[in-house]
Design an enzyme around this catalytic site. Structure first.
Site, PDB file in Angstrom:
ATOM      1  N   ASP A  15       4.844   5.306   9.865  1.00  0.00           N
ATOM      2  CA  ASP A  15       5.621   4.850   9.740  1.00  0.00           C
ATOM      3  C   ASP A  15       6.494   4.933  11.535  1.00  0.00           C
ATOM      4  O   ASP A  15       5.942   5.986  11.885  1.00  0.00           O
ATOM      5  CB  ASP A  15       6.646   5.864   8.807  1.00  0.00           C
ATOM      6  CG  ASP A  15       8.123   4.930   8.249  1.00  0.00           C
ATOM      7  OD1 ASP A  15       8.818   3.640   8.943  1.00  0.00           O
ATOM      8  OD2 ASP A  15       8.664   6.011   8.218  1.00  0.00           O
ATOM      9  N   ASN A  17       7.183   2.106  13.975  1.00  0.00           N
ATOM     10  CA  ASN A  17       7.093   1.498  14.828  1.00  0.00           C
ATOM     11  C   ASN A  17       8.491   0.762  15.091  1.00  0.00           C
ATOM     12  O   ASN A  17       9.436   0.793  16.719  1.00  0.00           O
ATOM     13  CB  ASN A  17       6.752   0.196  14.250  1.00  0.00           C
ATOM     14  CG  ASN A  17       4.934   0.743  13.470  1.00  0.00           C
ATOM     15  OD1 ASN A  17       4.273   1.453  14.575  1.00  0.00           O
ATOM     16  ND2 ASN A  17       4.375  -0.390  13.109  1.00  0.00           N
ATOM     17  N   GLY A  18      10.025   0.824  13.787  1.00  0.00           N
ATOM     18  CA  GLY A  18      10.764  -0.226  14.742  1.00  0.00           C
ATOM     19  C   GLY A  18      11.576   0.678  15.340  1.00  0.00           C
ATOM     20  O   GLY A  18      12.126   0.749  16.567  1.00  0.00           O
ATOM     21  N   HIS A  32       6.169  -2.924  16.230  1.00  0.00           N
ATOM     22  CA  HIS A  32       4.524  -2.814  15.363  1.00  0.00           C
ATOM     23  C   HIS A  32       3.160  -3.749  16.417  1.00  0.00           C
ATOM     24  O   HIS A  32       1.955  -2.864  16.386  1.00  0.00           O
ATOM     25  CB  HIS A  32       4.854  -4.259  14.200  1.00  0.00           C
ATOM     26  CG  HIS A  32       6.157  -4.233  13.425  1.00  0.00           C
ATOM     27  ND1 HIS A  32       6.025  -3.187  13.312  1.00  0.00           N
ATOM     28  CD2 HIS A  32       6.846  -4.376  13.585  1.00  0.00           C
ATOM     29  CE1 HIS A  32       7.319  -3.315  12.037  1.00  0.00           C
ATOM     30  NE2 HIS A  32       7.659  -4.091  12.391  1.00  0.00           N
ATOM     31  N   SER A  60       4.274  -3.051   2.463  1.00  0.00           N
ATOM     32  CA  SER A  60       4.541  -2.480   1.498  1.00  0.00           C
ATOM     33  C   SER A  60       4.891  -3.770   0.682  1.00  0.00           C
ATOM     34  O   SER A  60       5.690  -4.868   1.068  1.00  0.00           O
ATOM     35  CB  SER A  60       5.728  -0.926   1.269  1.00  0.00           C
ATOM     36  OG  SER A  60       7.077  -1.521   1.222  1.00  0.00           O
ATOM     37  N   THR A  61       4.886  -3.752  -0.777  1.00  0.00           N
ATOM     38  CA  THR A  61       5.123  -4.586  -1.777  1.00  0.00           C
ATOM     39  C   THR A  61       7.188  -4.383  -1.536  1.00  0.00           C
ATOM     40  O   THR A  61       7.639  -6.017  -1.876  1.00  0.00           O
ATOM     41  CB  THR A  61       4.773  -4.032  -3.142  1.00  0.00           C
ATOM     42  OG1 THR A  61       5.895  -2.787  -3.373  1.00  0.00           O
ATOM     43  CG2 THR A  61       3.760  -4.741  -3.299  1.00  0.00           C
ATOM     44  N   GLU A  62       7.729  -3.356  -0.783  1.00  0.00           N
ATOM     45  CA  GLU A  62       8.866  -3.262  -0.724  1.00  0.00           C
ATOM     46  C   GLU A  62       9.567  -4.441   0.370  1.00  0.00           C
ATOM     47  O   GLU A  62      10.232  -4.009   0.727  1.00  0.00           O
ATOM     48  CB  GLU A  62       9.877  -1.910  -0.731  1.00  0.00           C
ATOM     49  CG  GLU A  62       9.613  -1.188  -2.307  1.00  0.00           C
ATOM     50  CD  GLU A  62       8.432  -1.384  -2.904  1.00  0.00           C
ATOM     51  OE1 GLU A  62       7.731  -0.458  -2.161  1.00  0.00           O
ATOM     52  OE2 GLU A  62       8.576  -1.143  -3.767  1.00  0.00           O
ATOM     53  N   TRP A  64       9.486  -7.326   2.077  1.00  0.00           N
ATOM     54  CA  TRP A  64       9.643  -8.219   2.136  1.00  0.00           C
ATOM     55  C   TRP A  64      11.088  -8.639   1.536  1.00  0.00           C
ATOM     56  O   TRP A  64      11.564  -9.552   2.376  1.00  0.00           O
ATOM     57  CB  TRP A  64       8.948  -9.224   0.804  1.00  0.00           C
ATOM     58  CG  TRP A  64       7.592  -8.967   0.673  1.00  0.00           C
ATOM     59  CD1 TRP A  64       7.166  -8.446  -0.058  1.00  0.00           C
ATOM     60  CD2 TRP A  64       6.687 -10.289   1.075  1.00  0.00           C
ATOM     61  NE1 TRP A  64       5.609  -9.171  -0.549  1.00  0.00           N
ATOM     62  CE2 TRP A  64       5.356  -9.465   1.110  1.00  0.00           C
ATOM     63  CE3 TRP A  64       7.113 -10.739   2.493  1.00  0.00           C
ATOM     64  CZ2 TRP A  64       3.873 -10.467   1.097  1.00  0.00           C
ATOM     65  CZ3 TRP A  64       5.644 -11.611   2.535  1.00  0.00           C
ATOM     66  CH2 TRP A  64       4.521 -11.507   1.865  1.00  0.00           C
ATOM     67  N   LEU A 126     -17.526   3.967   7.631  1.00  0.00           N
ATOM     68  CA  LEU A 126     -16.428   4.150   7.074  1.00  0.00           C
ATOM     69  C   LEU A 126     -15.465   3.104   6.532  1.00  0.00           C
ATOM     70  O   LEU A 126     -15.801   1.877   6.823  1.00  0.00           O
ATOM     71  CB  LEU A 126     -15.926   5.292   8.516  1.00  0.00           C
ATOM     72  CG  LEU A 126     -14.257   4.737   8.533  1.00  0.00           C
ATOM     73  CD1 LEU A 126     -13.773   5.857   7.939  1.00  0.00           C
ATOM     74  CD2 LEU A 126     -13.478   4.969   9.993  1.00  0.00           C
ATOM     75  N   GLU A 202      -2.995  16.274  -0.275  1.00  0.00           N
ATOM     76  CA  GLU A 202      -2.332  17.515   0.772  1.00  0.00           C
ATOM     77  C   GLU A 202      -1.519  16.747   1.066  1.00  0.00           C
ATOM     78  O   GLU A 202      -2.008  15.661   1.876  1.00  0.00           O
ATOM     79  CB  GLU A 202      -3.194  18.328   1.935  1.00  0.00           C
ATOM     80  CG  GLU A 202      -3.754  19.207   0.852  1.00  0.00           C
ATOM     81  CD  GLU A 202      -3.475  20.206   0.274  1.00  0.00           C
ATOM     82  OE1 GLU A 202      -2.547  20.830   0.616  1.00  0.00           O
ATOM     83  OE2 GLU A 202      -3.976  20.674  -0.567  1.00  0.00           O
TER      84      GLU A 202
HETATM   85  C1  IPE Z   1       6.714   2.591   4.255  1.00  0.00           C
HETATM   86  O1  IPE Z   1       7.823   2.425   5.527  1.00  0.00           O
HETATM   87  C2  IPE Z   1       5.744   1.354   4.359  1.00  0.00           C
HETATM   88  C3  IPE Z   1       4.532   1.476   5.430  1.00  0.00           C
HETATM   89  C4  IPE Z   1       4.820   2.614   6.665  1.00  0.00           C
HETATM   90  C5  IPE Z   1       3.899   0.171   5.627  1.00  0.00           C
HETATM   91  P1  IPE Z   1       8.625   2.174   5.130  1.00  0.00           P
HETATM   92  O2  IPE Z   1       9.688   2.128   6.326  1.00  0.00           O
HETATM   93  O3  IPE Z   1       9.104   0.491   4.472  1.00  0.00           O
HETATM   94  O4  IPE Z   1       9.431   2.981   4.338  1.00  0.00           O
HETATM   95  P2  IPE Z   1      11.129   3.359   3.630  1.00  0.00           P
HETATM   96  O5  IPE Z   1      11.477   2.165   3.691  1.00  0.00           O
HETATM   97  O6  IPE Z   1      11.733   4.476   5.032  1.00  0.00           O
HETATM   98  O7  IPE Z   1      10.394   3.936   2.757  1.00  0.00           O
HETATM   99  C1  IPE Z   2       6.301   0.993   9.553  1.00  0.00           C
HETATM  100  O1  IPE Z   2       7.577   1.206  10.393  1.00  0.00           O
HETATM  101  C2  IPE Z   2       6.124  -0.426   9.728  1.00  0.00           C
HETATM  102  C3  IPE Z   2       6.165  -0.851   8.020  1.00  0.00           C
HETATM  103  C4  IPE Z   2       6.727  -0.870   7.833  1.00  0.00           C
HETATM  104  C5  IPE Z   2       5.757  -2.950   8.006  1.00  0.00           C
HETATM  105  P1  IPE Z   2       8.857   0.530  10.903  1.00  0.00           P
HETATM  106  O2  IPE Z   2       8.556  -0.770  10.367  1.00  0.00           O
HETATM  107  O3  IPE Z   2       8.754   0.596   8.767  1.00  0.00           O
HETATM  108  O4  IPE Z   2       9.822   1.471  12.011  1.00  0.00           O
HETATM  109  P2  IPE Z   2      10.955   2.798  11.439  1.00  0.00           P
HETATM  110  O5  IPE Z   2      10.935   3.541   9.994  1.00  0.00           O
HETATM  111  O6  IPE Z   2      12.414   1.303  10.915  1.00  0.00           O
HETATM  112  O7  IPE Z   2      11.642   3.143  13.068  1.00  0.00           O
HETATM  113 MG    MG Z   3       9.975   2.305   7.929  1.00  0.00          MG
END
Ligand code: IPE
Ligand code: IPE
Ligand code: MG
Length: 236
Positions: A15, A17-18, A32, A60-62, A64, A126, A202
């Site tokens: 998590d 990247n954005g 990304h 994730s499924t969410e 989308w 692996l 853990e």
């Molecule tokens: C979790 O990150 C999913 C991935 C890393 C692929 P999200 O950024 O989607 O999670 P939330 O929305 O902060 O819970």
């Molecule tokens: C995780 O990074 C990658 C995916 C969920 C695809 P994010 O895109 O959620 O990055 P933030 O959390 O917005 O910084």
């Molecule tokens: Mg995120």
């Protein structure tokens, strides 16, 4: 570090990247893209440590719910990653396996997935599980549906079902439960990742954003893991 103290299976919620991109004044897609580099580092790290399974949460499924433009960028990067990295992953004995419902992904993505999975299917140094369109609840629901269908067919007795039977129907079957789940990007939640398999994992959280993660950071996480005392509800 003692041998038994090295995890067999590490799972990572990649998590941040954005936010990484935003910090550089760039559009989210650049984050990304940059996020492919630490995946490489994590694979190398696990190979060097003799860790047999690495699961990374890519989509994730969410996810989308995000704008279609961002979803398309992520799918494009996934495809690019598979075509550029598969030859080296294969040469290094890495088996690539997707977990999640890939049937609804764009065709070009599915082709890249089949290509990578097919070429690497016999490898065993692996296992790299890439979770894409993955959700822990969807994973469990799918297992429940399969088991219910078997029960209706008369192939299994509901009363006799065990936890191992459920585990065997999950996408991760064949890999031990994750010993450690790492989440980067400062949030302290599981976000529907491996909720059955992670019952006794853990949990390691770091504020660092995923694109900034280095092998030293992973070393630090594994060091932290080695100092945990796993009790599984029992006593020391
Ligand atoms: C979790 O990150 C999913 C991935 C890393 C692929 P999200 O950024 O989607 O999670 P939330 O929305 O902060 O819970
Ligand atoms: C995780 O990074 C990658 C995916 C969920 C695809 P994010 O895109 O959620 O990055 P933030 O959390 O917005 O910084
Ligand atoms: Mg995120």
């Amino acid at each position: 570090m003692e041998e038994g103290k090295i995890p067999k299976h590490i799972a990572i919620i990649m998590d941040g990247n954005g936010r990484w991109a935003k910090k550089q004044g760039l559009a989210r897609g650049y984050g990304h893209r940059e996020g492919m580099k630490p995946v490489r580092r994590a694979v190398e790290f696990c190979r060097n440590k003799g860790i047999s399974c690495l699961t990374v949460f890519a989509f994730s499924t969410e996810n989308w719910k995000r704008p279609a433009s961002e979803v398309n960028i992520i799918m494009g990067i996934l495809r690019e990653y598979l075509y550029s990295e598969t030859p080296e992953l294969n040469a290094n004995g890495v088996k690539v396996r997707f977990i999640g419902d890939i049937s609804v992904l764009p065709q070009e993505c599915r082709e890249a997935i089949y290509y990578s999975e097919k070429i690497t299917e016999k490898n065993d140094s692996l296992t790299l599980n890439i979770a894409c369109n993955y959700g822990g609840r969807a994973d469990i629901l799918r297992a429940v549906k399969t088991l219910a269908a078997k029960a209706v067919q008369g192939d299994i007795e509901p009363e006799e079902l065990t936890e191992d039977d459920v585990s065997a129907e999950l996408y991760t079957s064949g890999c031990p439960d994750p010993d450690m789940i790492i989440r980067t990007g400062a949030e302290k939640r599981i976000s529907n990742f491996l909720i059955w398999q992670g019952a006794y994992s853990e949990l390691y959280f770091t504020d660092k954003l995923w694109p900034d993660i280095t092998e030293d950071d992973l070393e630090e996480a594994v060091q932290w893991y080695s100092e945990r005392q796993r009790r599984y509800g029992g006593l020391k």
